[in-house]
Design a protein around this motif. Structure first.
Motif, mmCIF file in Angstrom:
data_model
loop_
_atom_site.group_PDB
_atom_site.id
_atom_site.type_symbol
_atom_site.label_atom_id
_atom_site.label_comp_id
_atom_site.label_asym_id
_atom_site.label_seq_id
_atom_site.Cartn_x
_atom_site.Cartn_y
_atom_site.Cartn_z
ATOM 1 N N TYR A 163 26.138 6.887 -66.071
ATOM 2 C CA TYR A 163 27.291 7.554 -64.881
ATOM 3 C C TYR A 163 27.686 6.787 -63.354
ATOM 4 C CZ TYR A 163 24.295 12.004 -65.986
ATOM 5 O OH TYR A 163 23.611 13.411 -65.805
ATOM 6 N N TYR A 206 8.631 16.315 -59.093
ATOM 7 C CA TYR A 206 9.027 16.923 -58.144
ATOM 8 C C TYR A 206 9.812 18.028 -58.298
ATOM 9 C CZ TYR A 206 14.446 15.802 -58.426
ATOM 10 O OH TYR A 206 15.468 15.631 -58.770
ATOM 11 N N GLY A 257 15.102 12.593 -72.421
ATOM 12 C CA GLY A 257 14.150 12.194 -72.156
ATOM 13 C C GLY A 257 12.878 12.578 -70.736
ATOM 14 N N VAL A 258 13.712 13.241 -69.580
ATOM 15 C CA VAL A 258 13.041 14.747 -68.593
ATOM 16 C C VAL A 258 12.655 15.476 -69.928
ATOM 17 C CG1 VAL A 258 13.502 15.768 -67.114
ATOM 18 C CG2 VAL A 258 14.574 13.413 -67.295
ATOM 19 N N GLY A 260 20.137 20.634 -78.489
ATOM 20 C CA GLY A 260 21.552 20.792 -79.393
ATOM 21 C C GLY A 260 21.098 20.735 -80.786
ATOM 22 N N LYS A 300 16.276 18.491 -83.245
ATOM 23 C CA LYS A 300 15.017 18.453 -81.955
ATOM 24 C C LYS A 300 14.199 19.443 -81.116
ATOM 25 C CE LYS A 300 19.359 15.530 -80.067
ATOM 26 N NZ LYS A 300 19.975 15.736 -78.587
ATOM 27 N N TYR A 321 21.182 25.864 -78.601
ATOM 28 C CA TYR A 321 22.759 26.822 -78.295
ATOM 29 C C TYR A 321 23.557 25.972 -79.180
ATOM 30 C CZ TYR A 321 21.538 21.907 -75.144
ATOM 31 O OH TYR A 321 22.476 21.358 -74.366
ATOM 32 N N GLY A 380 19.651 19.902 -66.826
ATOM 33 C CA GLY A 380 20.442 18.837 -66.529
ATOM 34 C C GLY A 380 21.427 18.498 -67.243
ATOM 35 N N PHE A 417 20.013 19.046 -62.424
ATOM 36 C CA PHE A 417 19.857 18.196 -61.282
ATOM 37 C C PHE A 417 20.357 17.255 -62.156
ATOM 38 C CE2 PHE A 417 16.944 17.163 -65.241
ATOM 39 C CZ PHE A 417 16.772 18.040 -65.602
ATOM 40 N N LEU A 424 16.156 12.718 -57.181
ATOM 41 C CA LEU A 424 14.823 11.938 -57.484
ATOM 42 C C LEU A 424 14.619 11.098 -55.793
ATOM 43 C CD1 LEU A 424 11.667 11.162 -58.408
ATOM 44 C CD2 LEU A 424 13.305 8.954 -59.564
ATOM 45 N N ARG A 448 24.345 11.886 -77.974
ATOM 46 C CA ARG A 448 23.097 12.970 -78.017
ATOM 47 C C ARG A 448 22.304 12.989 -79.430
ATOM 48 N NH1 ARG A 448 26.188 18.877 -76.940
ATOM 49 N NH2 ARG A 448 24.524 19.474 -77.055
HETATM 50 P P1 NDP Z 1 18.400 12.905 -71.932
HETATM 51 O O1 NDP Z 1 17.555 12.551 -72.876
HETATM 52 O O2 NDP Z 1 17.978 14.448 -71.534
HETATM 53 O O3 NDP Z 1 20.242 12.704 -72.540
HETATM 54 C C1 NDP Z 1 20.477 14.462 -72.367
HETATM 55 C C2 NDP Z 1 20.837 15.295 -73.022
HETATM 56 O O4 NDP Z 1 21.847 15.942 -72.264
HETATM 57 C C3 NDP Z 1 20.855 15.274 -74.965
HETATM 58 O O5 NDP Z 1 19.980 14.591 -75.541
HETATM 59 C C4 NDP Z 1 21.305 16.140 -75.105
HETATM 60 O O6 NDP Z 1 20.494 16.950 -75.720
HETATM 61 C C5 NDP Z 1 22.166 16.859 -73.210
HETATM 62 N N1 NDP Z 1 23.655 17.192 -73.191
HETATM 63 C C6 NDP Z 1 24.133 17.877 -73.555
HETATM 64 N N2 NDP Z 1 25.257 18.779 -73.598
HETATM 65 C C7 NDP Z 1 25.616 17.577 -74.063
HETATM 66 C C8 NDP Z 1 27.018 16.396 -73.962
HETATM 67 N N3 NDP Z 1 28.097 16.891 -74.066
HETATM 68 N N4 NDP Z 1 26.717 14.996 -73.626
HETATM 69 C C9 NDP Z 1 25.663 14.571 -73.998
HETATM 70 N N5 NDP Z 1 24.632 15.136 -73.633
HETATM 71 C C10 NDP Z 1 24.044 16.010 -73.684
HETATM 72 O O7 NDP Z 1 19.176 12.390 -70.299
HETATM 73 P P2 NDP Z 1 18.061 12.359 -69.494
HETATM 74 O O8 NDP Z 1 16.807 12.525 -69.500
HETATM 75 O O9 NDP Z 1 17.613 10.937 -68.993
HETATM 76 O O10 NDP Z 1 17.860 12.685 -68.399
HETATM 77 C C11 NDP Z 1 18.585 13.844 -68.483
HETATM 78 C C12 NDP Z 1 19.563 14.403 -67.474
HETATM 79 O O11 NDP Z 1 19.086 14.617 -66.177
HETATM 80 C C13 NDP Z 1 20.584 14.097 -66.680
HETATM 81 O O12 NDP Z 1 21.125 15.346 -66.632
HETATM 82 C C14 NDP Z 1 19.927 13.430 -66.299
HETATM 83 O O13 NDP Z 1 21.919 13.054 -65.048
HETATM 84 C C15 NDP Z 1 19.131 13.655 -64.972
HETATM 85 N N6 NDP Z 1 18.730 13.006 -63.794
HETATM 86 C C16 NDP Z 1 18.801 13.774 -62.422
HETATM 87 C C17 NDP Z 1 17.426 13.223 -62.303
HETATM 88 C C18 NDP Z 1 17.479 14.405 -60.294
HETATM 89 O O14 NDP Z 1 16.566 14.048 -59.701
HETATM 90 N N7 NDP Z 1 18.758 14.852 -60.368
HETATM 91 C C19 NDP Z 1 16.321 12.413 -62.229
HETATM 92 C C20 NDP Z 1 16.571 11.864 -63.366
HETATM 93 C C21 NDP Z 1 17.963 12.376 -64.424
HETATM 94 P P3 NDP Z 1 20.469 18.527 -77.017
HETATM 95 O O15 NDP Z 1 21.237 17.568 -77.716
HETATM 96 O O16 NDP Z 1 19.147 18.846 -77.054
HETATM 97 O O17 NDP Z 1 21.623 19.047 -76.124
#
Ligand code: NDP
Length: 323
Positions: free
Chosen positions: A45, A128, A150-151, A171, A175, A190, A214, A236, A264, A313
């Motif tokens: 981002y 949190y 990751g989260v 996805g 996974k 999904y 997320g 989040f 966070l 992904r």
């Molecule tokens: P992830 O390792 O979870 O990667 C993102 C995952 O989102 C992908 O692996 C995928 O999983 C899924 N996804 C669904 N649709 C899409 C798309 N169109 N493009 C890409 N990915 C997609 O990332 P993080 O663990 O680093 O972060 C997870 C989320 O948590 C993020 O949105 C991050 O911004 C947020 N976050 C927020 C925080 C806060 O305090 N608000 C702090 C830390 C993280 P799949 O293929 O299974 O769908």
């Protein structure tokens, strides 16, 4: 020292490895030689400009390393201490940097540098979200999107340890296996299943009291439709794109729902909150109840590929960059 810089926002290719000077640590700072760096979706981002940062900029909010030199007034740390951080400041994609001592967490021997770099930001987020935003109780059934991320893999294990039944979405079938191995009782793919229908089957029509989302844009309506009356929508993140404006009347129509958009940074704004949050994380990881799956490793110089893989992904669990 070497660091990643961006001069403009854009695709992964805007990230360049550059030589830079670190200088002496200022008052309240320490110089840290970084040994492992965590990759997070939020870094994308910052890179794209979805979350604006002043340019030029470094990237990255999470790393582990060793304290090398103290700035004026620092008494909480000494040279040789192993530390980690997960709330920035931005610029973690580097082999060396000066950091504010008050935002660093001392590492016990039980936590390796790689584990620490892979867990601080994501694990404090899990903490949190599960223990403060909505307080998960034994017997709760919760829905967690991107459960193999990751989260996601940290939250699913932690929620299980708190006594919850965890329903995760993912996805792909590959996974789904990984999510099941990390605490998910039920996994919904999904891309092939109707999430709302399956979740209603799994909960005898009741829905869940909390949805942790997320993914963002693509899952907004699904998340609201999975909640039981007075349930909490915890939005989040925006992995699929930013969530569109939410009509408050929708929350009423779908059963007096709550919606929150936590960060966070807000939950660890004070140093005391940061240290409390980190302590819980370190404790649960040291106990073995939550494992940090470092499923991808890249050299810092290959960060462009790491971002490509994260955004397409391809990754699961945590990704660590080595300087
Ligand atoms: P992830 O390792 O979870 O990667 C993102 C995952 O989102 C992908 O692996 C995928 O999983 C899924 N996804 C669904 N649709 C899409 C798309 N169109 N493009 C890409 N990915 C997609 O990332 P993080 O663990 O680093 O972060 C997870 C989320 O948590 C993020 O949105 C991050 O911004 C947020 N976050 C927020 C925080 C806060 O305090 N608000 C702090 C830390 C993280 P799949 O293929 O299974 O769908």
């Amino acid at each position: 020292m070497k660091a990643i810089r961006i001069e403009t926002t854009g695709g992964p290719e805007v990230m360049k490895l550059v030589d830079a000077e670190v200088g002496k640590p200022g008052a309240g700072q320490v110089r840290v030689r970084q040994t492992a760096i965590g990759l997070n979706y939020i870094d994308t981002y910052h890179r794209t400009g979805l979350y604006p940062v002043p340019l030029p900029s470094g990237l990255g909010l999470e790393a582990a390393g060793v304290v090398e030199e103290l700035g004026e007034g620092v008494t909480s740390l000494k040279p040789g201490d192993r530390i980690a951080y997960g709330t920035g400041p931005i610029g973690a994609y580097a082999d060396m940097r000066n950091l504010p001592a008050n935002r660093l967490v001392k590492l016990p021997d039980a936590i390796s540098d790689e584990t620490a770099a892979g867990m601080m930001l994501k694990g404090m987020t899990a903490r949190y979200l599960l223990r403060a935003t909505y307080v998960v109780k034994p017997g709760d059934t919760i829905l967690l999107h991107a459960a193999a991320g990751g989260v996601g893999l940290i939250m699913s294990q932690w929620a299980k340890a708190l006594g919850a039944t965890v329903i995760g979405t993912v996805g792909s079938d590959a996974k789904a296996e990984i999510a099941r191995a990390h605490g998910c009782d039920h996994v919904i793919n999904y891309s092939t299943e109707d999430t709302v229908k399956r979740l209603r089957e799994l909960t005898n029509g009741k829905g869940v009291p909390v949805v942790y989302d997320g993914v963002g844009k693509d899952t907004l309506m699904v998340s609201l439709d999975c909640l039981s009356p007075r349930g909490m929508f915890v939005s989040f993140g925006n992995a699929s794109g930013p969530v569109p404006p939410l009509d408050m009347l929708l929350l009423s129509a779908k059963g007096s729902l709550y919606a929150t958009r936590p960060t966070l940074m807000a939950y660890t704004a004070s140093d005391a909150d940061l240290q409390d949050t980190a302590r819980d994380l370190v404790d649960i990881v040291a106990s073995g109840k939550v494992k940090i799956p470092v499923n991808q490793r890249y050299a810092l110089a290959d960060v462009v590929q790491a971002h490509r893989d994260l955004e397409s992904r391809k990754t699961t669990g945590t990704t660590v960059l080595t300087p």
